[in-house]
Design a protein around this motif. Sequence first.
Motif, mmCIF file in Angstrom:
data_model
loop_
_atom_site.group_PDB
_atom_site.id
_atom_site.type_symbol
_atom_site.label_atom_id
_atom_site.label_comp_id
_atom_site.label_asym_id
_atom_site.label_seq_id
_atom_site.Cartn_x
_atom_site.Cartn_y
_atom_site.Cartn_z
ATOM 1 N N GLY A 49 1.245 -1.052 -0.059
ATOM 2 C CA GLY A 49 -0.232 0.061 0.449
ATOM 3 C C GLY A 49 1.287 1.469 -0.182
ATOM 4 N N GLY A 50 1.535 1.308 0.870
ATOM 5 C CA GLY A 50 2.800 2.466 0.999
ATOM 6 C C GLY A 50 3.685 2.120 -0.496
ATOM 7 N N ARG A 51 4.047 1.524 -1.112
ATOM 8 C CA ARG A 51 4.113 1.110 -2.474
ATOM 9 C C ARG A 51 3.534 1.639 -3.339
ATOM 10 N N MET A 52 2.248 1.822 -3.314
ATOM 11 C CA MET A 52 1.283 2.308 -4.217
ATOM 12 C C MET A 52 1.033 3.347 -4.136
ATOM 13 N N VAL A 53 1.191 4.532 -2.819
ATOM 14 C CA VAL A 53 0.630 5.308 -2.307
ATOM 15 C C VAL A 53 2.313 5.848 -3.337
#
Length: 119
Positions: free
Chosen positions: A29-33
Amino acid sequence: MRRLRRLWHEQRLVVIVFALAVGLTLFFGGRMVARAIYWADPEHRQQHPEAWMTPRYIARSWHLHVEQVDAVIGISNGPELVGSGPPTLEHIAEVLNVPVAELIEKLDTALPQLATPDR
């Protein structure tokens, strides 16, 4: 705290699997954001090609398919061209035995014609 301790003793595998699932969710999720924020920045859209860039990076910047960028450069097997790691324009120029400025010039000419207007 007492409940957690009890849960750990009675359902250790479930707690481990749950913690792993939460960790992976946070990571991806952090990577996507981070990627969404990076590519949402107008400075990263339709960038002038530079020697350090890869065809994939240029394709993302110009909202194209990497195959279109590969075709402009004159390659059909981008990742296989160099073996390991993403192929930069500089490395592709070395493999093709042409100046990197020539590849950049080709891209400068072709990219505006291939790109669709920004949304």
